[in-house]
Scaffold this active site. Structure first.
Site, PDB file in Angstrom:
ATOM      1  N   GLU A 234       1.198  -0.840   0.371  1.00 21.27           N
ATOM      2  CA  GLU A 234       0.403   0.074  -0.110  1.00 21.27           C
ATOM      3  C   GLU A 234       0.807   1.195  -0.125  1.00 21.27           C
ATOM      4  OE1 GLU A 234      -1.336   3.126   0.947  1.00 21.27           O
ATOM      5  OE2 GLU A 234      -1.732   2.256   2.605  1.00 21.27           O
ATOM      6  N   CYS A 268      -1.848   8.864   3.067  1.00 20.23           N
ATOM      7  CA  CYS A 268      -1.699   8.500   2.141  1.00 20.23           C
ATOM      8  C   CYS A 268      -3.434   7.908   1.000  1.00 20.23           C
ATOM      9  CB  CYS A 268      -1.850   6.570   1.882  1.00 20.23           C
ATOM     10  SG  CYS A 268       0.124   7.057   2.155  1.00 20.23           S
TER      11      CYS A 268
END
Length: 471
Positions: A234, A268
């Site tokens: 990720e 993020c």
């Protein structure tokens, strides 16, 4: 090089730790391998009991560990407390659902007969020790969303946390030990990034998961590819936040502020690129800028602070470089854009307009409270701008038109599409991205199965009658 807690609100070094040496690392890897041999045979009920106990302890520690997180990486204290509560919720969710998520699957009877078997099952078996390389921005949550499903699946965890959050990293190891997990089930490795490659190459480590930067993801994926080991990555995100004419503008602008500055803008999945239809661009921009200007920037330990410092001086420098590059390229600064005087690594909520493809901030992730505004003439242009990014983690769309919802959910290049709401993660829903945002999924049933050996068990009729299958 020492591993240290440095308070980003004032730059003061609070605690330092020496990295673990080769002998200690070897001991811990051996312990992980030995523990896995027995832990993998424990029941789901036993694992769930331990994980629920860890959740109870975390809730008891909520205010204390929240203060540690805030002191180490600067998030506002209320958000730190909320992060701890979210982790406890996720642990309980996996304690409740893991057994059903990993239950044996029975293929269709017609397919079983066609294979010549009397019975076929698909089983989910744990892989072994999994190395987690985790970031500082959500120092509890990023780890728990790996650890809870991994432990419930029967794996054991090795944590290499970011070097600026060592106290949080050590707390996590202690949390699982206090809950009753044996010592080798979850271990924190106080090491620098240079030691990761050797650990990944160790045959006792069976898989890896990383949340972090694109270069770090490349390095881990490269080594694990060479060693033929499973990875989940990720990585970064530069999420679009699209606002169409039918949207509730007041609500869209209010949520946009939170979506951009959550965790001091260091997330993020924070919305970063705000793509607004020309018909409502001016009205949205006015509301959005006013909301960003109204935020309180200050001491993250004060409960009324909205935005604290960035996690490091280097992080602030990098953000400033992106803003300055955009300004030199002709971008308009609608608010913010100048670092304040005084101690700490603060940067004000900032909104930039007039962004072009030549500006670095158009293609690079801005990890801090800086938003970019784009004007789109229609839905097609909004999609083009939204997808004009190397990243594809999540996305946000504000519209009350069902046809537009269908187009955006079909054509946006992202791992998630949030309609009339802000991107968030929940233990029941898969989380992850596409393109340079990584691959694989965390959370939900998809996440717990990532680190399982998916095993086909085929039983033939002759074997059931006691005959050798080759006779």
């Amino acid at each position: 090089m020492p591993i240290a807690t440095v308070n980003p609100a004032n730059g003061e070094t609070l605690k330092t730790y020496e990295p673990m040496g080769e002998e200690e690392l070897g001991r811990r890897l051996q312990l992980a391998e030995a523990t896995f041999r027995t832990y993998r045979t424990t029941t789901f009920a036993d694992r769930a009991r331990l994980l629920r106990k860890a959740a109870d302890l975390l809730e008891e520690d909520q205010r204390e560990i929240g203060r540690v997180m805030t002191t180490e990486m600067g998030k506002p204290i209320r958000q730190a407390w909320a992060e701890a509560a979210k982790c406890a919720k996720a642990m309980r969710w996996y304690a409740e659902h893991a057994e059903a998520l990993l239950a044996d699957e029975e293929p269709a009877e017609a397919d079983v007969r066609d294979s010549g078997a009397s019975r076929v099952r698909v089983r989910y078996r744990p892989l072994g020790p999994v190395l987690a390389v985790m970031p500082w921005n959500f120092p509890l949550w990023q780890v728990i969303r790996f650890a809870a499903p991994a432990l419930m699946a029967g794996n054991v965890g090795l944590l290499k946390h970011a070097s600026n959050v060592p106290q949080t990293a050590l707390y996590l190891e202690d949390l699982f030990h206090r809950a009753g997990f044996t010592e080798g089930c979850f271990q924190t490795l106080l090491i620098g990034s240079g030691a990761v490659d050797d650990i990944l190459r160790d045959e006792r480590v069976k898989a890896a998961t990383l949340t972090g930067s694109e270069p770090a993801g490349r390095a881990v994926a490269s080594t694990c590819g060479e060693m033929i080991k499973k990875t989940v990555l990720e990585l970064g995100g530069s999420d679009p936040y699209v606002v169409m004419p039918s949207a509730d503008l007041d609500r869209a602008a209010e949520v946009a502020v939170t979506a951009r500055v959550q965790n001091n803008g260091q997330s993020c999945i924070a919305a970063k690129r705000f793509i607004v239809h020309a018909d409502v661009y001016d009205a949205f921009a006015e509301k959005f800028v006013a909301g960003m200007q109204a935020l309180k920037v200050g001491d993250p330990l004060e409960e009324d602070t909205d935005v604290g410092p960035l996690s490091s001086e280097r992080g602030r420098d990098d953000l400033e470089e992106l803003v300055d590059d955009a300004r030199r390229g002709g971008a308009q600064v609608l608010c913010g854009g100048e670092r304040p005087d005084g101690p700490g690594w603060y940067y004000p909520p900032t909104v930039l307009a007039g962004i072009t493809r030549q500006m670095r901030i158009h293609r690079e992730e801005a990890f801090g409270p800086v938003a970019t505004l784009y004007r789109a003439g229609d839905l097609e242009e909004a999609l083009l701008i939204a997808n004009d990014s190397p990243f594809g983690l999540s996305s946000n769309v504000w519209t009350r038109d069902d046809g537009e919802v269908e187009r955006f959910t079909r054509d946006l290049e992202a791992g998630s599409v949030y309609v009339n709401g802000m991107t968030a993660s929940h233990p029941a829903f898969p989380f992850g991205g596409v393109k340079r945002s990584g691959y694989g999924r965390e959370l939900s049933g998809h996440g717990i199965r990532e680190f399982c050996n998916i095993t086909t068990v085929w039983q033939g009729a002759c074997a059931l009658r006691g005959y050798h299958p080759l006779l």
